[in-house]
Design an enzyme around this catalytic site. Sequence first.
Site, PDB file in Angstrom:
ATOM      1  N   LYS A  19    -133.129   1.020 -84.258  1.00 43.83           N
ATOM      2  CA  LYS A  19    -134.517   1.198 -83.831  1.00 43.83           C
ATOM      3  C   LYS A  19    -134.934  -0.067 -83.105  1.00 43.83           C
ATOM      4  O   LYS A  19    -134.626  -1.176 -83.545  1.00 43.83           O
ATOM      5  CB  LYS A  19    -135.436   1.432 -85.029  1.00 43.83           C
ATOM      6  CG  LYS A  19    -135.176   2.728 -85.745  1.00 43.83           C
ATOM      7  CD  LYS A  19    -136.061   2.901 -86.945  1.00 43.83           C
ATOM      8  CE  LYS A  19    -135.686   4.187 -87.667  1.00 43.83           C
ATOM      9  NZ  LYS A  19    -136.426   4.373 -88.900  1.00 43.83           N
ATOM     10  N   GLY A  20    -135.617   0.112 -81.993  1.00 45.52           N
ATOM     11  CA  GLY A  20    -136.078  -1.027 -81.219  1.00 45.52           C
ATOM     12  C   GLY A  20    -137.553  -0.897 -80.904  1.00 45.52           C
ATOM     13  O   GLY A  20    -138.219   0.046 -81.345  1.00 45.52           O
ATOM     14  N   SER A  21    -138.063  -1.840 -80.113  1.00 46.98           N
ATOM     15  CA  SER A  21    -139.487  -1.841 -79.808  1.00 46.98           C
ATOM     16  C   SER A  21    -139.876  -0.736 -78.823  1.00 46.98           C
ATOM     17  O   SER A  21    -141.043  -0.385 -78.715  1.00 46.98           O
ATOM     18  CB  SER A  21    -139.914  -3.207 -79.279  1.00 46.98           C
ATOM     19  OG  SER A  21    -139.074  -3.613 -78.227  1.00 46.98           O
ATOM     20  N   GLY A  23    -138.089   2.353 -78.661  1.00 49.24           N
ATOM     21  CA  GLY A  23    -137.608   3.659 -79.105  1.00 49.24           C
ATOM     22  C   GLY A  23    -136.474   3.520 -80.095  1.00 49.24           C
ATOM     23  O   GLY A  23    -136.338   2.505 -80.774  1.00 49.24           O
ATOM     24  N   LYS A  24    -135.640   4.547 -80.151  1.00 52.26           N
ATOM     25  CA  LYS A  24    -134.527   4.581 -81.097  1.00 52.26           C
ATOM     26  C   LYS A  24    -133.208   4.751 -80.361  1.00 52.26           C
ATOM     27  O   LYS A  24    -133.177   5.231 -79.232  1.00 52.26           O
ATOM     28  CB  LYS A  24    -134.693   5.758 -82.068  1.00 52.26           C
ATOM     29  CG  LYS A  24    -135.865   5.639 -83.007  1.00 52.26           C
ATOM     30  CD  LYS A  24    -135.944   6.856 -83.918  1.00 52.26           C
ATOM     31  CE  LYS A  24    -137.147   6.746 -84.837  1.00 52.26           C
ATOM     32  NZ  LYS A  24    -137.296   7.955 -85.661  1.00 52.26           N
ATOM     33  N   LYS A  40    -129.826   5.891 -76.113  1.00 51.92           N
ATOM     34  CA  LYS A  40    -131.017   5.062 -76.235  1.00 51.92           C
ATOM     35  C   LYS A  40    -132.186   5.886 -75.714  1.00 51.92           C
ATOM     36  O   LYS A  40    -132.242   6.224 -74.537  1.00 51.92           O
ATOM     37  CB  LYS A  40    -130.832   3.786 -75.414  1.00 51.92           C
ATOM     38  CG  LYS A  40    -131.931   2.779 -75.541  1.00 51.92           C
ATOM     39  CD  LYS A  40    -131.536   1.500 -74.792  1.00 51.92           C
ATOM     40  CE  LYS A  40    -132.577   0.429 -74.920  1.00 51.92           C
ATOM     41  NZ  LYS A  40    -132.152  -0.808 -74.235  1.00 51.92           N
ATOM     42  N   LYS A 136    -127.512 -12.783 -78.188  1.00 57.47           N
ATOM     43  CA  LYS A 136    -127.637 -13.012 -79.627  1.00 57.47           C
ATOM     44  C   LYS A 136    -126.626 -12.116 -80.319  1.00 57.47           C
ATOM     45  O   LYS A 136    -126.122 -11.154 -79.718  1.00 57.47           O
ATOM     46  CB  LYS A 136    -129.063 -12.711 -80.109  1.00 57.47           C
ATOM     47  CG  LYS A 136    -129.535 -11.300 -79.824  1.00 57.47           C
ATOM     48  CD  LYS A 136    -131.005 -11.118 -80.201  1.00 57.47           C
ATOM     49  CE  LYS A 136    -131.483  -9.716 -79.877  1.00 57.47           C
ATOM     50  NZ  LYS A 136    -132.891  -9.532 -80.225  1.00 57.47           N
ATOM     51  N   ASN A 139    -126.782  -8.348 -80.006  1.00 51.77           N
ATOM     52  CA  ASN A 139    -126.507  -7.735 -78.705  1.00 51.77           C
ATOM     53  C   ASN A 139    -125.038  -7.829 -78.298  1.00 51.77           C
ATOM     54  O   ASN A 139    -124.702  -7.634 -77.139  1.00 51.77           O
ATOM     55  CB  ASN A 139    -127.391  -8.364 -77.622  1.00 51.77           C
ATOM     56  CG  ASN A 139    -128.832  -7.936 -77.762  1.00 51.77           C
ATOM     57  OD1 ASN A 139    -129.139  -6.947 -78.411  1.00 51.77           O
ATOM     58  ND2 ASN A 139    -129.735  -8.686 -77.160  1.00 51.77           N
ATOM     59  N   ASP A 152    -127.441  -4.505 -74.330  1.00 50.30           N
ATOM     60  CA  ASP A 152    -128.899  -4.664 -74.247  1.00 50.30           C
ATOM     61  C   ASP A 152    -129.317  -5.551 -73.079  1.00 50.30           C
ATOM     62  O   ASP A 152    -129.484  -6.762 -73.214  1.00 50.30           O
ATOM     63  CB  ASP A 152    -129.487  -5.185 -75.557  1.00 50.30           C
ATOM     64  CG  ASP A 152    -130.995  -4.972 -75.611  1.00 50.30           C
ATOM     65  OD1 ASP A 152    -131.608  -4.676 -74.556  1.00 50.30           O
ATOM     66  OD2 ASP A 152    -131.574  -5.102 -76.692  1.00 50.30           O
ATOM     67  N   THR A 171    -135.432 -13.669 -77.549  1.00 55.10           N
ATOM     68  CA  THR A 171    -135.704 -13.529 -78.981  1.00 55.10           C
ATOM     69  C   THR A 171    -135.968 -14.920 -79.546  1.00 55.10           C
ATOM     70  O   THR A 171    -135.178 -15.840 -79.334  1.00 55.10           O
ATOM     71  CB  THR A 171    -134.495 -12.878 -79.683  1.00 55.10           C
ATOM     72  OG1 THR A 171    -134.244 -11.614 -79.062  1.00 55.10           O
ATOM     73  CG2 THR A 171    -134.746 -12.686 -81.168  1.00 55.10           C
TER      74      THR A 171
END
Length: 191
Positions: A19-21, A23-24, A40, A136, A139, A152, A171
């Site tokens: 899950k991300g900012s 969507g999923k 995505k 990071k 990713n 990403d 990040t």
Amino acid sequence: MNNEKVTLEDFVILKVIDKGSFGKVFLVSNKKMGKLYAMKRINKDVLIEKKQIKNIRNEKEILFQAQHPFVNSMDFVFQNELRIYFFLNYFPGGNIYDNIFKAKRFPESTVKFIGAQVILALGYLHKNKIVHRDLKPENVLMDRDGYVCLADFGLAKFLQPDEQTHSFCGTAEYLAPEILDMQGHNYSVDW
């Protein structure tokens, strides 16, 4: 692949994998080909609200043009009124962060192996005038055999070799000093 048209309806959702900012991410299977993908699903309203339309276009272009064994790529993209759907290569080994958390510590040989692949991926991106800007452990994805893939590209940007950008992005825990000092940055932020 044959010339038969692929549609969103050709995929079946198997489970949520992230899950991300925006969507999923779902593990999906193409019903015709039997191939697994990471789908995505991006909510358009959130993209508009957070003014990320240019970033998603950059990400789409990068993923479609990527041709490197250690850089993720995309086979399909679809959209409807509410969402955009990216169909990315699926990496069943998860991300490096989760793998480090499970293992507590990687042997030095594993670190060298992963590091070499990330270096080659960044070299490829930079050669193609792309700065990632969000490198990071989360990713960097792994396959079953321990090979990795940089993923990403939501904050990635096309940048000329002599150009700098001044966006404050990334990040928080991994921000490069060049981004923090807000004097402009280039490819060095990825290193």
